[in-house]
Design a protein around this motif. Structure first.
Motif, PDB file in Angstrom:
ATOM      1  N   PHE A 129       0.853  -1.188   0.000  1.00  0.00           N
ATOM      2  CA  PHE A 129       0.000   0.000   0.000  1.00  0.00           C
ATOM      3  C   PHE A 129       0.891   1.240   0.000  1.00  0.00           C
ATOM      4  CE2 PHE A 129      -1.997  -3.474   2.209  1.00  0.00           C
ATOM      5  CZ  PHE A 129      -3.305  -3.488   1.771  1.00  0.00           C
ATOM      6  N   ARG A 130       0.540   2.237  -0.811  1.00  0.00           N
ATOM      7  CA  ARG A 130       1.278   3.501  -0.843  1.00  0.00           C
ATOM      8  C   ARG A 130       0.342   4.627  -0.396  1.00  0.00           C
ATOM      9  NH1 ARG A 130       5.910   4.873  -3.540  1.00  0.00           N
ATOM     10  NH2 ARG A 130       5.791   2.967  -4.800  1.00  0.00           N
ATOM     11  N   ILE A 131       0.850   5.501   0.513  1.00  0.00           N
ATOM     12  CA  ILE A 131       0.038   6.568   1.120  1.00  0.00           C
ATOM     13  C   ILE A 131       0.696   7.915   0.838  1.00  0.00           C
ATOM     14  CG2 ILE A 131      -0.976   7.390   3.290  1.00  0.00           C
ATOM     15  CD1 ILE A 131      -0.402   4.489   4.358  1.00  0.00           C
ATOM     16  N   ASN A 146       5.712  -8.040  11.106  1.00  0.00           N
ATOM     17  CA  ASN A 146       4.743  -8.554  10.125  1.00  0.00           C
ATOM     18  C   ASN A 146       4.575  -7.632   8.921  1.00  0.00           C
ATOM     19  OD1 ASN A 146       4.113 -10.888  11.591  1.00  0.00           O
ATOM     20  ND2 ASN A 146       2.698  -9.748  12.906  1.00  0.00           N
ATOM     21  N   TYR A 147       5.355  -6.538   8.886  1.00  0.00           N
ATOM     22  CA  TYR A 147       5.265  -5.639   7.731  1.00  0.00           C
ATOM     23  C   TYR A 147       6.589  -4.921   7.521  1.00  0.00           C
ATOM     24  CZ  TYR A 147       4.722  -1.845  11.118  1.00  0.00           C
ATOM     25  OH  TYR A 147       4.932  -0.953  12.140  1.00  0.00           O
ATOM     26  N   ASP A 148       6.774  -4.431   6.316  1.00  0.00           N
ATOM     27  CA  ASP A 148       7.924  -3.586   5.986  1.00  0.00           C
ATOM     28  C   ASP A 148       7.412  -2.185   5.670  1.00  0.00           C
ATOM     29  OD1 ASP A 148       9.885  -5.585   6.228  1.00  0.00           O
ATOM     30  OD2 ASP A 148       9.432  -6.330   4.212  1.00  0.00           O
ATOM     31  N   SER A 149       8.247  -1.165   5.931  1.00  0.00           N
ATOM     32  CA  SER A 149       7.877   0.214   5.598  1.00  0.00           C
ATOM     33  C   SER A 149       9.074   0.911   4.968  1.00  0.00           C
ATOM     34  CB  SER A 149       7.420   0.971   6.848  1.00  0.00           C
ATOM     35  OG  SER A 149       8.503   1.139   7.741  1.00  0.00           O
ATOM     36  N   ILE A 180       3.759   0.757   2.842  1.00  0.00           N
ATOM     37  CA  ILE A 180       3.580  -0.306   3.832  1.00  0.00           C
ATOM     38  C   ILE A 180       3.341  -1.607   3.093  1.00  0.00           C
ATOM     39  CG2 ILE A 180       2.250  -1.116   5.824  1.00  0.00           C
ATOM     40  CD1 ILE A 180       3.762   1.472   6.336  1.00  0.00           C
ATOM     41  N   THR A 181       4.111  -2.653   3.419  1.00  0.00           N
ATOM     42  CA  THR A 181       3.946  -3.967   2.787  1.00  0.00           C
ATOM     43  C   THR A 181       3.659  -5.002   3.861  1.00  0.00           C
ATOM     44  OG1 THR A 181       5.465  -3.385   0.999  1.00  0.00           O
ATOM     45  CG2 THR A 181       5.025  -5.727   1.357  1.00  0.00           C
ATOM     46  N   LEU A 182       2.423  -5.538   3.847  1.00  0.00           N
ATOM     47  CA  LEU A 182       2.057  -6.626   4.755  1.00  0.00           C
ATOM     48  C   LEU A 182       2.626  -7.928   4.204  1.00  0.00           C
ATOM     49  CD1 LEU A 182      -1.682  -5.715   5.488  1.00  0.00           C
ATOM     50  CD2 LEU A 182       0.331  -5.153   6.847  1.00  0.00           C
TER      51      LEU A 182
END
Length: 464
Positions: A314-316, A338-341, A348-350
């Protein structure tokens, strides 16, 4: 020859005069005039008496100055001036008298004994100028203190929450920028009040005109700050410059004379101050602030298929520096493992391993930022399509079996009749092909026969 010698002598004399006159003129023009004030003394003809302490005479060179008066002016560069001091015995004191000390402008000076009863003190031109307050004190040891100020310059800025009468604790064990500034306004041993003066805070003794109150508590090493007399104000900003004395330290430098016999101690006192440039916002009423809404530029409402998709990104449109490492799924904080940023703006990558733990169906993703902003979207967890097809086939077979089971037992059509009907209505594909081939061959044979007959008729007609 005589005339030449005479002329030479005159030239030498002129040269000497030219050198002497300027020196004399410079000396005469360079003055150091001081004003004498015999503080606490009684003026007599030729001396000043200090009750039960000393008599003082003023000498210009070897000559006694008789016309003494307060605020008299003398030029220390004109001649050598000195005091001759005679101590007066204090008979009102039982036992040995303490020695007298000469004090000029609050600074003690050692005097040199001439004999058992008299001492002398020279008014050194290099040490004195301006007005001189001359007095005597009776004490064994005197202290000359040089004061040096040490300043700690700080700046402080922040918001102090005083909403609904709330107390704000100034913890002296903390060293952050806001606390350091507030410390300079507090005293652990006192209660202080501050009023608004222009845009700044000014200490006041009048509680009714104060806007804040700070109560010190040394045992807890804290101070409590509260708002007073603020009325209906929602908030207030104070900014300015504030200085607070924080303590002192003494350093002993030297001793003039024997301390046992009443010497003069030279010391340095270091006074410490905190100088604070501040900007404080005092909040008196809680204002509801709507959270800032950031948008998803990529990945909003996406579907993740188990064992088919890889991660969910997801990109914000929020600056990455505002990201607070707070990611929520279904309002539950997600562990950072559980995620990378990363930046750009905020990505944000789940991870797969985490997504597979979620139930099939729709979920909510929320990402929080430090400026009270947040971004919210939906995403869906779905199983692979192959699994769904097998499930549909299984459901179809179950439905067919049910229909067979529900057929009535007494059916007028027998199984043999059903088979005959099926044969008549649905011929086999191979049989249909053979029939079509035979019909096609017969049609071709008919066409060829007609062509031959027509040719024979045409030949006969030509013969006739």
């Amino acid at each position: 020859m005589v005339k030449t010698k005479t002329l030479s002598i005159m030239l030498i004399l002129c040269l000497l005069v030219s050198l002497i006159i300027p020196i004399t003129t410079v000396y005469a023009e360079s003055k150091n005039e001081v004003t004498l004030n015999f503080k606490g003394g009684t003026i007599h003809d030729g001396y000043v008496e200090y009750s039960k302490k000393a008599k003082l005479q003023l000498f210009k060179g070897d000559d006694l100055v008789t016309d003494i008066s307060n605020n008299m002016v003398i030029d220390l560069n004109e001649a050598e001036y000195k005091f001759v001091i005679e101590e007066i015995e204090d008979k009102s004191v039982v036992g040995a008298n303490t020695s007298i000390k000469l004090k000029i402008n609050n600074w003690y000076y050692p005097i040199i004994a001439i004999n058992e009863t008299k001492s002398t003190f020279k008014l050194d031109s290099s040490k004195f100028n301006g007005k001189l307050d001359i007095e005597f004190e009776r004490r064994n040891t005197a202290f000359n203190t040089t004061v040096k100020n040490i300043y700690d310059d700080i700046s402080s800025k922040g918001v102090i929450d005083l909403t609904n009468g709330k107390e704000y604790v100034i913890d002296f064990s903390k060293t952050d920028e806001l606390t350091e500034g507030l410390k300079s306004f507090a005293d652990l041993d006192k209660t202080l009040y501050y009023q608004k003066f222009n845009e700044s805070l000014l200490v006041t003794d009048n509680e009714n005109e104060a806007v804040i109150k700070i109560v010190g508590n040394r045992s807890e090493n804290k101070a409590i700050l509260t708002a007073v007399n603020v009325g209906t104000k929602k908030s207030e900003v104070f900014k300015g410059f504030h200085m607070q004395y924080t303590g002192s330290k003494l350093s002993y430098d030297d001793l003039d004379g024997d301390i046992a016999s009443g010497g003069i101690v030279r010391e340095t006192r270091y006074d410490y101050y905190t100088r604070c440039t501040y900007e404080f916002t005092f909040q008196y009423v809680k204002e509801e602030v709507s959270p800032k809404e950031y948008k998803f530029t990529e990945g909003a409402n996406q579907t993740y298929t188990i064992d088919e998709s890889k991660n969910a990104t997801f990109r914000i449109d929020a600056d990455y520096s505002l990201f607070t490492n707070k990611v929520y799924v279904d309002n539950k904080l997600v562990d950072s493992t559980n995620y990378d940023s990363k930046s750009g703006s905020t990505v944000i990558t789940l991870k797969d391993e985490y997504l597979k733990t979620l139930s099939v169906g729709e979920h909510t993703l929320k990402v929080a930022f430090s400026d009270n902003g947040e971004a919210i979207t939906k995403f869906t967890i779905k199983e692979k399509q192959q699994n769904e097809t097998q499930e549909d086939n299984k459901n179809t077979e179950n439905t067919g079996n049910t229909e067979k089971e529900e057929q009535p037992e007494n059916n007028n059509v027998t199984n043999n009749d059903a088979q005959k009907d099926n044969t008549n209505t649905n011929p086999k594909t191979g049989d249909n092909v053979i029939v079509y081939a035979v019909l096609f061959a017969i049609a071709i044979l008919g066409i060829v026969t007609l062509v031959i007959i027509n040719n024979k008729k045409s030949k006969k007609e030509r013969k006739h």
